[in-house]
Structures are given as C-alpha cells and as structure tokens.
Motif scaffolding. Structure first.
Motif, PDB file in Angstrom:
ATOM      1  N   GLU A  70     -55.709  57.047 -27.123  1.00 44.91           N
ATOM      2  CA  GLU A  70     -55.121  56.538 -25.879  1.00 44.91           C
ATOM      3  C   GLU A  70     -53.639  56.275 -26.062  1.00 44.91           C
ATOM      4  O   GLU A  70     -53.227  55.649 -27.044  1.00 44.91           O
ATOM      5  CB  GLU A  70     -55.807  55.240 -25.443  1.00 44.91           C
ATOM      6  N   ALA A  71     -52.854  56.741 -25.084  1.00 45.56           N
ATOM      7  CA  ALA A  71     -51.431  56.402 -25.028  1.00 45.56           C
ATOM      8  C   ALA A  71     -51.247  55.205 -24.102  1.00 45.56           C
ATOM      9  O   ALA A  71     -51.853  55.140 -23.035  1.00 45.56           O
ATOM     10  CB  ALA A  71     -50.627  57.586 -24.508  1.00 45.56           C
ATOM     11  N   ILE A  72     -50.422  54.265 -24.515  1.00 49.43           N
ATOM     12  CA  ILE A  72     -50.107  53.095 -23.698  1.00 49.43           C
ATOM     13  C   ILE A  72     -48.689  53.252 -23.160  1.00 49.43           C
ATOM     14  O   ILE A  72     -47.777  53.657 -23.899  1.00 49.43           O
ATOM     15  CB  ILE A  72     -50.259  51.797 -24.506  1.00 49.43           C
ATOM     16  N   ASN A  73     -48.491  52.965 -21.891  1.00 52.13           N
ATOM     17  CA  ASN A  73     -47.189  53.213 -21.274  1.00 52.13           C
ATOM     18  C   ASN A  73     -46.088  52.373 -21.933  1.00 52.13           C
ATOM     19  O   ASN A  73     -46.330  51.273 -22.441  1.00 52.13           O
ATOM     20  CB  ASN A  73     -47.260  52.942 -19.769  1.00 52.13           C
ATOM     21  N   LYS A  74     -44.886  52.911 -21.908  1.00 49.49           N
ATOM     22  CA  LYS A  74     -43.756  52.300 -22.606  1.00 49.49           C
ATOM     23  C   LYS A  74     -43.189  51.078 -21.877  1.00 49.49           C
ATOM     24  O   LYS A  74     -42.443  50.300 -22.468  1.00 49.49           O
ATOM     25  CB  LYS A  74     -42.653  53.336 -22.828  1.00 49.49           C
ATOM     26  N   ARG A  75     -43.530  50.901 -20.619  1.00 43.63           N
ATOM     27  CA  ARG A  75     -43.102  49.684 -19.929  1.00 43.63           C
ATOM     28  C   ARG A  75     -43.846  48.482 -20.484  1.00 43.63           C
ATOM     29  O   ARG A  75     -43.257  47.435 -20.770  1.00 43.63           O
ATOM     30  CB  ARG A  75     -43.363  49.805 -18.426  1.00 43.63           C
ATOM     31  N   ASP A  76     -45.158  48.615 -20.633  1.00 44.05           N
ATOM     32  CA  ASP A  76     -45.964  47.500 -21.115  1.00 44.05           C
ATOM     33  C   ASP A  76     -45.833  47.306 -22.622  1.00 44.05           C
ATOM     34  O   ASP A  76     -45.919  46.181 -23.111  1.00 44.05           O
ATOM     35  CB  ASP A  76     -47.434  47.731 -20.766  1.00 44.05           C
ATOM     36  N   GLN A  77     -45.672  48.411 -23.354  1.00 39.27           N
ATOM     37  CA  GLN A  77     -45.600  48.302 -24.810  1.00 39.27           C
ATOM     38  C   GLN A  77     -44.646  49.369 -25.358  1.00 39.27           C
ATOM     39  O   GLN A  77     -45.064  50.458 -25.753  1.00 39.27           O
ATOM     40  CB  GLN A  77     -46.993  48.447 -25.438  1.00 39.27           C
ATOM     41  N   PRO A  78     -43.330  49.055 -25.389  1.00 41.66           N
ATOM     42  CA  PRO A  78     -42.332  50.050 -25.798  1.00 41.66           C
ATOM     43  C   PRO A  78     -42.536  50.603 -27.210  1.00 41.66           C
ATOM     44  O   PRO A  78     -42.129  51.740 -27.483  1.00 41.66           O
ATOM     45  CB  PRO A  78     -41.001  49.288 -25.692  1.00 41.66           C
ATOM     46  N   ARG A  79     -43.136  49.843 -28.093  1.00 39.70           N
ATOM     47  CA  ARG A  79     -43.252  50.283 -29.486  1.00 39.70           C
ATOM     48  C   ARG A  79     -44.575  50.979 -29.797  1.00 39.70           C
ATOM     49  O   ARG A  79     -44.812  51.357 -30.955  1.00 39.70           O
ATOM     50  CB  ARG A  79     -43.094  49.076 -30.427  1.00 39.70           C
ATOM     51  N   TYR A  80     -45.425  51.164 -28.794  1.00 36.83           N
ATOM     52  CA  TYR A  80     -46.701  51.812 -29.094  1.00 36.83           C
ATOM     53  C   TYR A  80     -46.446  53.231 -29.581  1.00 36.83           C
ATOM     54  O   TYR A  80     -45.636  53.977 -29.024  1.00 36.83           O
ATOM     55  CB  TYR A  80     -47.603  51.827 -27.862  1.00 36.83           C
ATOM     56  N   GLY A  81     -47.157  53.604 -30.640  1.00 33.56           N
ATOM     57  CA  GLY A  81     -46.841  54.848 -31.335  1.00 33.56           C
ATOM     58  C   GLY A  81     -47.108  56.100 -30.541  1.00 33.56           C
ATOM     59  O   GLY A  81     -46.292  57.033 -30.543  1.00 33.56           O
ATOM     60  N   LEU A  82     -48.245  56.171 -29.868  1.00 35.76           N
ATOM     61  CA  LEU A  82     -48.624  57.392 -29.175  1.00 35.76           C
ATOM     62  C   LEU A  82     -47.906  57.439 -27.828  1.00 35.76           C
ATOM     63  O   LEU A  82     -48.125  56.609 -26.963  1.00 35.76           O
ATOM     64  CB  LEU A  82     -50.138  57.431 -28.994  1.00 35.76           C
ATOM     65  N   ALA A  83     -47.055  58.456 -27.645  1.00 37.94           N
ATOM     66  CA  ALA A  83     -46.113  58.453 -26.537  1.00 37.94           C
ATOM     67  C   ALA A  83     -46.727  58.816 -25.201  1.00 37.94           C
ATOM     68  O   ALA A  83     -46.280  58.331 -24.163  1.00 37.94           O
ATOM     69  CB  ALA A  83     -44.961  59.412 -26.846  1.00 37.94           C
ATOM     70  N   SER A  84     -47.728  59.697 -25.176  1.00 40.61           N
ATOM     71  CA  SER A  84     -48.269  60.165 -23.898  1.00 40.61           C
ATOM     72  C   SER A  84     -49.667  60.723 -24.118  1.00 40.61           C
ATOM     73  O   SER A  84     -50.063  61.035 -25.244  1.00 40.61           O
ATOM     74  CB  SER A  84     -47.378  61.258 -23.300  1.00 40.61           C
ATOM     75  N   MET A  85     -50.400  60.897 -23.019  1.00 44.80           N
ATOM     76  CA  MET A  85     -51.721  61.528 -23.115  1.00 44.80           C
ATOM     77  C   MET A  85     -51.607  62.982 -23.540  1.00 44.80           C
ATOM     78  O   MET A  85     -52.497  63.516 -24.196  1.00 44.80           O
ATOM     79  CB  MET A  85     -52.451  61.399 -21.782  1.00 44.80           C
ATOM     80  N   GLU A  86     -50.495  63.613 -23.176  1.00 49.32           N
ATOM     81  CA  GLU A  86     -50.279  64.989 -23.616  1.00 49.32           C
ATOM     82  C   GLU A  86     -50.112  65.047 -25.135  1.00 49.32           C
ATOM     83  O   GLU A  86     -50.623  65.976 -25.786  1.00 49.32           O
ATOM     84  CB  GLU A  86     -49.064  65.582 -22.902  1.00 49.32           C
ATOM     85  N   ALA A  87     -49.420  64.054 -25.700  1.00 49.11           N
ATOM     86  CA  ALA A  87     -49.309  63.981 -27.158  1.00 49.11           C
ATOM     87  C   ALA A  87     -50.672  63.731 -27.790  1.00 49.11           C
ATOM     88  O   ALA A  87     -51.006  64.304 -28.836  1.00 49.11           O
ATOM     89  CB  ALA A  87     -48.325  62.884 -27.558  1.00 49.11           C
ATOM     90  N   ALA A  88     -51.485  62.888 -27.156  1.00 50.10           N
ATOM     91  CA  ALA A  88     -52.834  62.636 -27.654  1.00 50.10           C
ATOM     92  C   ALA A  88     -53.648  63.922 -27.669  1.00 50.10           C
ATOM     93  O   ALA A  88     -54.376  64.217 -28.634  1.00 50.10           O
ATOM     94  CB  ALA A  88     -53.526  61.578 -26.800  1.00 50.10           C
ATOM     95  N   ALA A  89     -53.529  64.718 -26.611  1.00 50.13           N
ATOM     96  CA  ALA A  89     -54.265  65.984 -26.542  1.00 50.13           C
ATOM     97  C   ALA A  89     -53.797  66.947 -27.627  1.00 50.13           C
ATOM     98  O   ALA A  89     -54.611  67.677 -28.211  1.00 50.13           O
ATOM     99  CB  ALA A  89     -54.085  66.617 -25.164  1.00 50.13           C
ATOM    100  N   ALA A  90     -52.495  66.956 -27.910  1.00 50.09           N
ATOM    101  CA  ALA A  90     -51.971  67.828 -28.959  1.00 50.09           C
ATOM    102  C   ALA A  90     -52.520  67.432 -30.327  1.00 50.09           C
ATOM    103  O   ALA A  90     -52.861  68.304 -31.150  1.00 50.09           O
ATOM    104  CB  ALA A  90     -50.446  67.785 -28.954  1.00 50.09           C
ATOM    105  N   VAL A  91     -52.631  66.128 -30.575  1.00 44.79           N
ATOM    106  CA  VAL A  91     -53.205  65.667 -31.842  1.00 44.79           C
ATOM    107  C   VAL A  91     -54.675  66.056 -31.922  1.00 44.79           C
ATOM    108  O   VAL A  91     -55.146  66.559 -32.950  1.00 44.79           O
ATOM    109  CB  VAL A  91     -53.025  64.143 -32.000  1.00 44.79           C
ATOM    110  N   ALA A  92     -55.407  65.839 -30.851  1.00 46.27           N
ATOM    111  CA  ALA A  92     -56.829  66.202 -30.827  1.00 46.27           C
ATOM    112  C   ALA A  92     -57.019  67.689 -31.097  1.00 46.27           C
ATOM    113  O   ALA A  92     -57.892  68.087 -31.876  1.00 46.27           O
ATOM    114  CB  ALA A  92     -57.441  65.829 -29.480  1.00 46.27           C
ATOM    115  N   GLU A  93     -56.206  68.508 -30.467  1.00 43.57           N
ATOM    116  CA  GLU A  93     -56.306  69.958 -30.640  1.00 43.57           C
ATOM    117  C   GLU A  93     -55.996  70.360 -32.075  1.00 43.57           C
ATOM    118  O   GLU A  93     -56.657  71.233 -32.649  1.00 43.57           O
ATOM    119  CB  GLU A  93     -55.347  70.661 -29.678  1.00 43.57           C
ATOM    120  N   ALA A  94     -55.010  69.718 -32.669  1.00 43.56           N
ATOM    121  CA  ALA A  94     -54.610  70.063 -34.028  1.00 43.56           C
ATOM    122  C   ALA A  94     -55.630  69.611 -35.061  1.00 43.56           C
ATOM    123  O   ALA A  94     -55.800  70.264 -36.106  1.00 43.56           O
ATOM    124  CB  ALA A  94     -53.247  69.440 -34.341  1.00 43.56           C
ATOM    125  N   VAL A  95     -56.314  68.513 -34.781  1.00 48.99           N
ATOM    126  CA  VAL A  95     -57.230  67.932 -35.771  1.00 48.99           C
ATOM    127  C   VAL A  95     -58.621  68.541 -35.661  1.00 48.99           C
ATOM    128  O   VAL A  95     -59.103  69.196 -36.587  1.00 48.99           O
ATOM    129  CB  VAL A  95     -57.271  66.397 -35.616  1.00 48.99           C
TER     130      VAL A  95
END
Length: 268
Positions: free
Chosen positions: A152-177
């Motif tokens: 899960e990506a958490i929006n940067k307004r609520d949590q600027p330092r959360y590591g996972l930037a977007s759901m698209e980035a999450a999907a890219a990690v899932a696809e790669a792994v």
C-alpha cells in the motif's frame, strides 16, 4: 456484508481499528456481525494470541479478510513498518514471519506488508532497493501458503516520508518480485489524495489489485461525506469482476451504526 448490485457483487469488511471505537476491540467483532458484516479486517492482531482472535471471529460468525505486518513502537523508525528501513532487516523478517503465522492460524487470505518510513538521511535509492529485496524475501515465505501479500502507498499529504510513493510503484514492485504472490492494496482515499483519476487507475492496476479499502476525502469519513463519486467508483469495482473484500477503513462521522446508511444509499 455482501451486496448484489446491477453491476456485480460487492463484499464489504468492517475495519475494527476505525469502526465501533466506542467498544473494546473484543466487542467489535459481535458489533460488526450485528450490523450485517460477514468479514472484518484490522491492522494489528498481535496484542492477543491467535487462538483468542480466532475465537472472537468464530463466535461472531465473521471471517478475517486482512491483517498488517507488525509496526514498531511509537517514535521509532519502524512505527509504520520496517520495509524501507535499511537497519531493520531482522525486524522486517520477524514481522513477516509473525504475520504469516497469524494469517495461517486465522485463515486470513491477505496480509498487508507495511513499507514504512524512509529514515532521515538515508539515500532514497538505497532504501528502495532494500525494500524490494525485503518484499522478495517475504514473497518467498508466503509462496505456497495461499496467502496474498499486498503493498500500500500512503499519500504524501498525510505522510510525506512514507517510502512507497504510489500504487503504480507498488504494482511495479509486485510485478518485479512475484505477481502471483504480491499485489496492490488499492486504497481509494489515498489514491484520491495522491492525484485522483480513480476509475482509470483502478482499471490500469486491476490485475495487480489484491485488496481494496475505502474512505471519503476530505475528512476520511464514510463514503458520501466528501468529494469522491462513490456511486461510480463502486459500480466500476463491481463490474470489474473484483471478488475480494472491500475494507471500510474510515472514521464514522456520526457513529458507526448511523453512518452505515451509506451502503444502501450508494450501492442501490
């Protein structure tokens, strides 16, 4: 709670961290069942033994749709998960192991592997590479268990330092792994705050989506209290053939039970 609509079926799970908060955690299982829910979800079951959690769910007649991997103590680098913290590899692996033990004991189909915060001063590329390696290790542990891991990506307004930037980035990690084991947690609230375009993004990520959560924006209340066109969003989710649970991860504006009127109003 399972709702049949013209577009298809929607299966709602009560989030026991956010809903029924006027009751103790143990009382929330029965309260959710009384409201008509047949499934619940919650971030952390770890304060109670797995057999006690299982007893509460069985007695209430609900199943558990999702749990998270453990979070670290308040004020720590791992307070929102250990995945992005290079120095917390042992904590990450211990947390995944514990989450899979609970999920197996409780027949939980989905585990949210929390990414966590990138520590101050840690290079972004180094943290991301370590995160991908951590997710790959988690996927190896989950392989063959029937448990889906979601990111899960958490929006940067609520949590600027959360590591996972977007759901698209999450999907890219899932696809790669390993996309058969690892998927995306599509949180409608975070997606709206991130940049909206909800239906198009849901459709583009559909094959990776392993779980959905909902809340409105602003305020993170129940659907119908903010700007999101939930009638159209939920109709599209139903029509997509998504058969997983939809977690009601919102803070009821005027009490949980009173707020549930949104379900009939929006899905009818």
């Amino acid at each position: 709670m399972i709702i049949d609509t013209d577009a298809g079926q929607l299966r709602f799970a009560a989030n026991l961290k956010w809903m029924y908060t006027e009751l103790s955690f143990e009382e929330r299982f029965d309260a959710a069942a009384t409201s008509g829910f047949t499934a619940v979800e919650f971030a952390s079951p770890y304060a109670l033994p797995a057999d006690r959690i299982g007893e509460l769910a069985r007695d209430a007649g609900v199943r558990i749709a999702l749990i998270n991997t453990p979070a670290g103590p308040a004020g720590s680098d791992t307070v929102m998960g250990a995945g992005f913290v290079p120095a917390a590899g042992d904590e990450f692996r211990a947390g995944v192991t514990k989450a899979l033990e609970y999920a197996t004991a409780l027949d939980v189909p989905v585990v949210h592997v929390m990414a966590g915060l990138r520590p101050e001063g840690v290079d972004a590329d180094r943290a991301f590479a370590g995160y991908v390696a951590n997710v790959a290790w988690a996927a190896e542990q989950a392989h063959g268990t029937g448990i889906r891991l979601v990111l899960e990506a958490i929006n940067k307004r609520d949590q600027p330092r959360y590591g996972l930037a977007s759901m698209e980035a999450a999907a890219a990690v899932a696809e790669a792994v390993d996309p058969d084991v690892v998927g995306v947690l599509f949180d409608v609230y975070h997606a709206q705050v991130d940049r909206g375009n909800l239906i198009e993004r849901f459709e583009s990520l559909r094959r990776h989506i392993g779980h959905v959560q909902i809340a409105d924006n602003p305020g993170r209340g129940e659907p119908g209290t903010g700007e999101i066109a939930y009638e159209r969003v939920l109709a599209r989710i139903a029509a997509s053939g998504y058969s997983g649970w939809i977690g009601c991860e919102y803070g009821p504006v005027a009490g949980t039970e009173a707020g549930l009127s949104w379900i009939e109003r929006i899905t009818r």
